[in-house]
Write a protein that holds these residues in place. Structure first.
Motif, PDB file in Angstrom:
ATOM      1  N   UNK A 260     -30.050  -0.953   8.479  1.00 14.68           N
ATOM      2  CA  UNK A 260     -28.922  -1.120   7.454  1.00 14.68           C
ATOM      3  C   UNK A 260     -27.760  -1.451   8.613  1.00 14.68           C
ATOM      4  N   UNK A 261     -26.657  -1.791   8.188  1.00 10.30           N
ATOM      5  CA  UNK A 261     -25.494  -2.005   8.888  1.00 10.30           C
ATOM      6  C   UNK A 261     -25.404  -0.764   9.880  1.00 10.30           C
ATOM      7  N   UNK A 262     -25.034  -1.071  11.211  1.00 14.03           N
ATOM      8  CA  UNK A 262     -24.701  -0.200  12.066  1.00 14.03           C
ATOM      9  C   UNK A 262     -23.463  -0.466  13.181  1.00 14.03           C
ATOM     10  N   UNK A 263     -23.160   0.340  14.216  1.00 16.14           N
ATOM     11  CA  UNK A 263     -22.239  -0.228  14.962  1.00 16.14           C
ATOM     12  C   UNK A 263     -22.681   0.026  16.555  1.00 16.14           C
ATOM     13  N   UNK A 264     -24.053   0.147  16.830  1.00 15.85           N
ATOM     14  CA  UNK A 264     -24.568   0.097  18.185  1.00 15.85           C
ATOM     15  C   UNK A 264     -24.720  -1.054  18.894  1.00 15.85           C
ATOM     16  N   UNK A 265     -23.430  -1.199  19.604  1.00 14.20           N
ATOM     17  CA  UNK A 265     -23.342  -2.497  20.353  1.00 14.20           C
ATOM     18  C   UNK A 265     -24.160  -2.660  21.380  1.00 14.20           C
ATOM     19  N   UNK A 266     -24.689  -1.525  22.134  1.00 16.79           N
ATOM     20  CA  UNK A 266     -25.625  -1.666  23.454  1.00 16.79           C
ATOM     21  C   UNK A 266     -26.847  -2.110  22.617  1.00 16.79           C
ATOM     22  N   UNK A 267     -27.311  -2.415  21.627  1.00 16.63           N
ATOM     23  CA  UNK A 267     -28.309  -3.018  21.212  1.00 16.63           C
ATOM     24  C   UNK A 267     -28.503  -4.456  21.609  1.00 16.63           C
ATOM     25  N   UNK A 310     -31.106   5.259  13.126  1.00 12.90           N
ATOM     26  CA  UNK A 310     -30.341   4.328  12.430  1.00 12.90           C
ATOM     27  C   UNK A 310     -31.021   4.269  11.083  1.00 12.90           C
ATOM     28  N   UNK A 311     -30.444   3.866  10.228  1.00 16.62           N
ATOM     29  CA  UNK A 311     -31.201   3.865   8.639  1.00 16.62           C
ATOM     30  C   UNK A 311     -32.069   2.554   8.517  1.00 16.62           C
ATOM     31  N   UNK A 312     -33.164   2.619   7.894  1.00 15.93           N
ATOM     32  CA  UNK A 312     -34.090   1.574   7.833  1.00 15.93           C
ATOM     33  C   UNK A 312     -34.050   1.215   6.500  1.00 15.93           C
ATOM     34  N   UNK A 313     -33.912  -0.072   6.164  1.00 12.52           N
ATOM     35  CA  UNK A 313     -33.793  -0.447   4.647  1.00 12.52           C
ATOM     36  C   UNK A 313     -34.797  -1.317   4.406  1.00 12.52           C
ATOM     37  N   UNK A 314     -35.624  -1.140   3.090  1.00 16.34           N
ATOM     38  CA  UNK A 314     -36.903  -1.795   2.770  1.00 16.34           C
ATOM     39  C   UNK A 314     -36.139  -2.672   1.525  1.00 16.34           C
TER      40      UNK A 314
END
Length: 336
Positions: A260-267, A310-314
Motif C-alpha cells: 500500500x502507499x507508504x513514505x519509506x524513501x530509503x527503499x 508496511x501494509x501489503x494489499x492483495x
C-alpha cells in the motif's frame, strides 16, 4: 453510464494552446507511452528541470495530464478525460518516423534499459538471501495464506508466476495447479528457483528467463496469474499489467500482492524500489483499462507499526471476457 469525452469550444482551444508548443508536444508523445517523472523527462529532452517542470505544470493546469505525488517523486501521465484523449489523438497523427520524437524514444529506451540493469544487479546480488529480506511487512507465510484464501480451492489448470524470484509461490500453490510456469529476468534468481523446485520434487512446475514487459507465452493461455511483490520494482507497472492481461484466459484471474502507499524513501536507494506502493484507486484504474474487473481487495495491516512495517494489499481481478471452449494446453511447454 458512459463518461462524456466531449469538450466545449473554449475547452478545446485551451487544450490545444497547452499542447501547441514543441517541448510540450514532445512531453505528450512520451506520456502517451508511459508515466514519467520530471527527472526522466529532463534526461530525455535534455532541458533544465525548472523548464520541464513549468511545461508540465501548464499541461496539468489545462487538464491534459495528471500528476500523482509519490513520496518525494511525482509521476505524470496523460489525463483520462477528454483533454487527455484529445492530446493522445494528436500524437497518433504525428508521423512515426518524425526525427525529433524518434530521438526522444531512443533516449527513453536507454533510460528504461539502465533502470532494468540496475534492478537486475540488485536481484543478482541478493538472490541467495531474497526470501529472508522480506522483513518490512507482516510475515511472509501470512501473505501466502491470504493469497491462497483469495484464490480459493478451485483447481487451477495453468498457473503463471510473474517475477517468480526464488520460485516460492510455485511451491505455495503446488497443490492447486496442474502445471505452472515462473518467469523472472534474473538468471541468479532462476538458478535458486530451479534448485528449490528440484528439492521440492515439483516436476509440473518450470521457470524461464523472460521479460514481464514482453512475455514469451501464448496469449489467453493461463487460468491464474500472480504478481507477488514485483510491481514496485518496475518503472512502468501499467505496462506489465497489460502483458499479464494478454496472457490471461477469458474468465481467468489475476492476483496481485504489493505494498500500500507508504513514505519509506530509503527503499528507493537501498532496495531498488521504483514505486512507493499503490493506492486502491490507481490499481483499479489500471485493471479496468485491461478489461479486468476488480473482485476483491484485502489490506494486510501489521498489528504493530514502528515506521518500518508496511501494509501489503492483495488485489484479485477477473478477466471479463466471455469464456469460450478453448483447447486445453500446457503453456509452460510452449515457451521457447
Amino acid at each position: 453510464m458512459t463518461e462524456d469525452l466531449t469538450l466545449s469550444v473554449d475547452e478545446t482551444l485551451a487544450a490545444l494552446r497547452a499542447v501547441g508548443e514543441t517541448t510540450r508536444l514532445r512531453l505528450i508523445a512520451l506520456l502517451a507511452e508511459a508515466e514519467l517523472t520530471v527527472k526522466d523527462a529532463t534526461a530525455i529532452l535534455g532541458q533544465s528541470q525548472p523548464r520541464i517542470s513549468r511545461h508540465l505544470k501548464l499541461l496539468a493546469e489545462a487538464d491534459v495530464i495528471q500528476r500523482f505525488p509519490e513520496g518525494s517523486w511525482v509521476y505524470y501521465r496523460l489525463a483520462d478525460g477528454p483533454e487527455g484523449q484529445l492530446a493522445r489523438g494528436l500524437v497518433d497523427r504525428i508521423a512515426s518516423d518524425d526525427p525529433v520524437l524518434a530521438a526522444d524514444q531512443e533516449r527513453f529506451k536507454s533510460i528504461r534499459k539502465a533502470k532494468a540493469e540496475e534492478a537486475a544487479a540488485y536481484f543478482a546480488a541478493r538472490a541467495l538471501s531474497w526470501d529472508k529480506e522480506r522483513a518490512l511487512h507482516i510475515p511472509e507465510h501470512d501473505v501466502e495464506a491470504a493469497m491462497r484464501a483469495a484464490l480459493g480451492d478451485t483447481p487451477i489448470h495453468s498457473f503463471l508466476d510473474l517475477g517468480t524470484g526464488t520460485g516460492r509461490l510455485l511451491e505455495v500453490f503446488s497443490d492447486r495447479y496442474s502445471n505452472a510456469l515462473g518467469i523472472d529476468a534474473s538468471h541468479d534468481m532462476l538458478a535458486v528457483a530451479r534448485a528449490n523446485l528440484a528439492e521440492a520434487g515439483l516436476a509440473n512446475a518450470q521457470v524461464r528467463h523472460g521479460d514481464v514487459y514482453a512475455l514469451n507465452v501464448p496469449p489467453r493461455s493461463f487460468d491464474v496469474i500472480v504478481i507477488h511483490q514485483v510491481l514496485h520494482f518496475l518503472d512502468d507497472p501499467a505496462r506489465a499489467l497489460a502483458e499479464a492481461a494478454r496472457a490471461l484466459r477469458p474468465g481467468g484471474r489475476l492476483l496481485i500482492a504489493d505494498f500500500a502507499p507508504h513514505e519509506l524513501e530509503f527503499l528507493r536507494d537501498k532496495h531498488a524500489h521504483r514505486r512507493l506502493g499503490f493506492a486502491h484507486e490507481q490499481m483499479e484504474r489500471w485493471l479496468h483499462a485491461n478489461e479486468l474487473d476488480l473482485e476483491q481487495v484485502t489490506d494486510l495491516v501489521p498489528s504493530q507499526t514502528d515506521g518500518t512495517l508496511l501494509t501489503v494489499t492483495l488485489w484479485l481481478a477477473r478477466d471479463r471476457r466471455v469464456i469460450t471452449d478453448l483447447p486445453a494446453r500446457n503453456p509452460s511447454r510452449e515457451v521457447a
